[in-house]
Design an enzyme around this catalytic site. Structure first.
Site, PDB file in Angstrom:
ATOM      1  N   ASP A   1      16.007 -24.048 -36.663  1.00 31.00           N
ATOM      2  CA  ASP A   1      17.045 -25.085 -36.766  1.00 31.00           C
ATOM      3  C   ASP A   1      16.720 -26.203 -35.837  1.00 31.00           C
ATOM      4  OD1 ASP A   1      19.759 -26.318 -37.352  1.00 31.00           O
ATOM      5  OD2 ASP A   1      20.386 -24.371 -37.787  1.00 31.00           O
TER       6      ASP A   1
ATOM      7  N   ASN B   1      17.736 -22.468 -46.136  1.00 33.62           N
ATOM      8  CA  ASN B   1      19.251 -22.791 -46.326  1.00 33.62           C
ATOM      9  C   ASN B   1      19.600 -23.908 -45.738  1.00 33.62           C
ATOM     10  OD1 ASN B   1      22.154 -21.696 -45.715  1.00 33.62           O
ATOM     11  ND2 ASN B   1      21.424 -22.368 -43.610  1.00 33.62           N
TER      12      ASN B   1
ATOM     13  N   TYR C   1      24.020 -35.517 -52.977  1.00 33.41           N
ATOM     14  CA  TYR C   1      23.916 -33.983 -52.774  1.00 33.41           C
ATOM     15  C   TYR C   1      24.050 -33.028 -54.052  1.00 33.41           C
ATOM     16  CZ  TYR C   1      25.890 -29.511 -50.836  1.00 33.41           C
ATOM     17  OH  TYR C   1      25.945 -28.121 -50.564  1.00 33.41           O
TER      18      TYR C   1
ATOM     19  N   LYS D   1      21.121 -30.587 -55.349  1.00 30.60           N
ATOM     20  CA  LYS D   1      21.385 -28.937 -55.702  1.00 30.60           C
ATOM     21  C   LYS D   1      21.066 -28.577 -57.006  1.00 30.60           C
ATOM     22  CE  LYS D   1      22.666 -28.064 -51.255  1.00 30.60           C
ATOM     23  NZ  LYS D   1      21.865 -26.967 -50.514  1.00 30.60           N
TER      24      LYS D   1
ATOM     25  N   ILE E   1      32.750 -23.095 -48.795  1.00 34.76           N
ATOM     26  CA  ILE E   1      32.776 -22.199 -47.605  1.00 34.76           C
ATOM     27  C   ILE E   1      33.063 -22.635 -46.346  1.00 34.76           C
ATOM     28  CG2 ILE E   1      31.239 -20.487 -46.553  1.00 34.76           C
ATOM     29  CD1 ILE E   1      31.514 -19.996 -49.664  1.00 34.76           C
TER      30      ILE E   1
ATOM     31  N   THR F   1      32.561 -23.545 -43.298  1.00 40.34           N
ATOM     32  CA  THR F   1      31.460 -23.868 -42.085  1.00 40.34           C
ATOM     33  C   THR F   1      31.715 -24.982 -41.396  1.00 40.34           C
ATOM     34  OG1 THR F   1      29.811 -25.068 -43.538  1.00 40.34           O
ATOM     35  CG2 THR F   1      29.657 -22.570 -43.849  1.00 40.34           C
TER      36      THR F   1
HETATM   37  P1  NAP Z   1      26.300 -25.981 -41.450  1.00 43.27           P
HETATM   38  O1  NAP Z   1      27.368 -25.234 -40.773  1.00 43.27           O
HETATM   39  O2  NAP Z   1      26.333 -27.711 -41.229  1.00 43.27           O
HETATM   40  O3  NAP Z   1      24.712 -25.507 -41.167  1.00 43.27           O
HETATM   41  C1  NAP Z   1      23.457 -26.221 -41.614  1.00 43.27           C
HETATM   42  C2  NAP Z   1      22.466 -26.099 -40.462  1.00 43.27           C
HETATM   43  O4  NAP Z   1      21.378 -26.779 -41.022  1.00 43.27           O
HETATM   44  C3  NAP Z   1      22.928 -26.832 -39.105  1.00 43.27           C
HETATM   45  O5  NAP Z   1      22.703 -25.940 -37.941  1.00 43.27           O
HETATM   46  C4  NAP Z   1      22.285 -28.079 -39.158  1.00 43.27           C
HETATM   47  O6  NAP Z   1      21.689 -28.748 -37.963  1.00 43.27           O
HETATM   48  C5  NAP Z   1      20.852 -27.513 -39.824  1.00 43.27           C
HETATM   49  N1  NAP Z   1      20.312 -28.724 -40.217  1.00 43.27           N
HETATM   50  C6  NAP Z   1      20.514 -29.966 -40.968  1.00 43.27           C
HETATM   51  N2  NAP Z   1      19.403 -30.814 -41.329  1.00 43.27           N
HETATM   52  C7  NAP Z   1      18.211 -29.879 -40.690  1.00 43.27           C
HETATM   53  C8  NAP Z   1      16.917 -30.145 -40.629  1.00 43.27           C
HETATM   54  N3  NAP Z   1      16.417 -31.168 -41.206  1.00 43.27           N
HETATM   55  N4  NAP Z   1      16.080 -29.185 -40.342  1.00 43.27           N
HETATM   56  C9  NAP Z   1      16.473 -28.010 -39.995  1.00 43.27           C
HETATM   57  N5  NAP Z   1      17.830 -27.710 -39.866  1.00 43.27           N
HETATM   58  C10 NAP Z   1      18.555 -28.547 -40.328  1.00 43.27           C
HETATM   59  O7  NAP Z   1      26.377 -26.201 -43.259  1.00 43.27           O
HETATM   60  P2  NAP Z   1      26.501 -24.796 -43.982  1.00 43.27           P
HETATM   61  O8  NAP Z   1      27.818 -25.064 -44.862  1.00 43.27           O
HETATM   62  O9  NAP Z   1      26.264 -23.506 -43.388  1.00 43.27           O
HETATM   63  O10 NAP Z   1      25.432 -25.060 -45.103  1.00 43.27           O
HETATM   64  C11 NAP Z   1      24.328 -24.395 -45.294  1.00 43.27           C
HETATM   65  C12 NAP Z   1      23.502 -24.496 -46.510  1.00 43.27           C
HETATM   66  O11 NAP Z   1      24.504 -23.963 -47.673  1.00 43.27           O
HETATM   67  C13 NAP Z   1      23.336 -25.895 -47.103  1.00 43.27           C
HETATM   68  O12 NAP Z   1      22.160 -26.191 -47.906  1.00 43.27           O
HETATM   69  C14 NAP Z   1      24.594 -26.289 -47.685  1.00 43.27           C
HETATM   70  O13 NAP Z   1      24.196 -27.487 -48.669  1.00 43.27           O
HETATM   71  C15 NAP Z   1      24.771 -25.093 -48.488  1.00 43.27           C
HETATM   72  N6  NAP Z   1      26.108 -24.974 -49.311  1.00 43.27           N
HETATM   73  C16 NAP Z   1      27.381 -24.887 -48.534  1.00 43.27           C
HETATM   74  C17 NAP Z   1      28.463 -24.914 -48.951  1.00 43.27           C
HETATM   75  C18 NAP Z   1      29.790 -24.905 -48.095  1.00 43.27           C
HETATM   76  O14 NAP Z   1      30.986 -25.213 -48.543  1.00 43.27           O
HETATM   77  N7  NAP Z   1      29.711 -25.000 -46.766  1.00 43.27           N
HETATM   78  C19 NAP Z   1      28.596 -24.707 -50.200  1.00 43.27           C
HETATM   79  C20 NAP Z   1      27.521 -24.910 -50.890  1.00 43.27           C
HETATM   80  C21 NAP Z   1      26.345 -24.708 -50.440  1.00 43.27           C
HETATM   81  P3  NAP Z   1      22.812 -29.551 -37.164  1.00 43.27           P
HETATM   82  O15 NAP Z   1      24.268 -29.065 -37.308  1.00 43.27           O
HETATM   83  O16 NAP Z   1      22.322 -29.618 -36.030  1.00 43.27           O
HETATM   84  O17 NAP Z   1      22.654 -31.003 -38.200  1.00 43.27           O
END
Ligand code: NAP
Length: 248
Positions: free
Chosen positions: A38, A88, A154, A158, A187, A189
């Site tokens: 990360d 991810n 976005y 995706k 989700i 998060t």
């Molecule tokens: P999250 O809680 O924001 O976690 C994402 C992590 O990725 C954070 O720790 C972030 O760091 C890190 N990150 C961002 N840019 C990065 C980079 N350039 N290099 C390395 N790490 C990086 O988000 P999440 O909801 O768990 O999302 C995880 C994945 O699931 C994503 O691909 C998202 O599109 C997908 N997703 C999420 C949802 C949802 O509803 N939550 C739904 C569908 C898909 P920082 O916080 O320091 O930026």
């Protein structure tokens, strides 16, 4: 979980938060040696320590190809081989109509969500092949199946991940590497919870047939299944875990 990953080495990007953290936790609890990758050093170290089971932290920006190559080399050096990769890391980007979408924001979302997944597969695949085979899961979204107003960048990334997953799976099926995508609904998060107020969250929850948002562990369970031998005949496909969002 009754799925085991003993003797396997896994990388999870974006593992310091949300869905990635839940995936890393389930993998480690199931016997895998996990490298959490990360952006933020202290957040990633703290997550690895909290998970335990020998989990390691590695600071990476997935938009930098050389850093992703170094991540894969680190996992190989730490574990002897790489078997499992979860791409991810992702960002939501600002909400704005396409006709007014800021160019720099567009490029940033493409760089993290699409180029980052490409680099992850580009460097993990030779390593996994050298290990004798393994599996990759790319985290897409329901917005890789349907659109969402204000989220053109976005949504485009995706959808692209679904196609990239299919193409990569065809390229490497005979290398003993299965590659699938997972498409979560909304989700709980930091990405969603910090970006939307309570009223917006209630509105979004209502769009799911189950009338709620999902939890990171519910996504991690599907990811771990796809990474495991239980999914031995599954490759090149995208799997919803969306509370019925796309069924309507
Ligand atoms: P999250 O809680 O924001 O976690 C994402 C992590 O990725 C954070 O720790 C972030 O760091 C890190 N990150 C961002 N840019 C990065 C980079 N350039 N290099 C390395 N790490 C990086 O988000 P999440 O909801 O768990 O999302 C995880 C994945 O699931 C994503 O691909 C998202 O599109 C997908 N997703 C999420 C949802 C949802 O509803 N939550 C739904 C569908 C898909 P920082 O916080 O320091 O930026």
């Amino acid at each position: 979980m009754d799925i085991r990953f003993d003797g396997k080495c896994a990388i999870v990007t974006g593992a310091a938060s949300g869905i990635g953290l839940a995936i890393a936790r389930q993998l480690a609890a199931s016997g895998a040696r996990v490298v959490l990758a990360d952006l933020d050093s202290s957040k990633t170290e703290a997550a690895a320590q909290d998970i335990g089971h020998g989990a390691r932290a590695f600071v990476v920006d997935v938009t930098k190809a050389d850093q992703v190559a170094a991540l894969v080399a680190f996992a190989q050096a730490e574990c002897g081989a790489l078997h499992l990769m979860v791409n991810n890391a992702g960002i939501g980007g600002p909400i704005a109509p396409l006709g007014a979408y800021d160019i720099a924001d567009w490029l940033k979302v493409i760089d993290v969500n699409l180029n980052g997944v490409f680099y992850g597969m580009r460097y993990a695949i030779p390593a996994i092949k050298a290990a004798g085979g393994g599996t990759i899961v790319n985290i897409a979204s329901i917005l890789g199946q349907v659109g969402f107003a204000g989220a053109a960048a976005y949504t485009a990334t995706k959808h692209a991940i679904v196609g990239l997953t299919k193409a990569a799976a065809l390229d490497h099926a005979t290398d003993g590497i299965r590659i699938n995508a997972v498409a979560p609904g909304f989700i709980h998060t930091p990405m969603v919870d910090q970006g939307l107020d309570a009223a917006a969250q209630a509105g979004i929850a209502a769009k799911h047939a189950l009338a709620r948002m999902g939890e990171p562990a519910e996504v991690a369970a599907l990811v771990c299944f796809l990474l495991s031998e239980r999914a031995s005949f599954m490759t090149g496909s995208c799997h919803l875990v969306d509370g019925g969002y796309c069924a309507q």
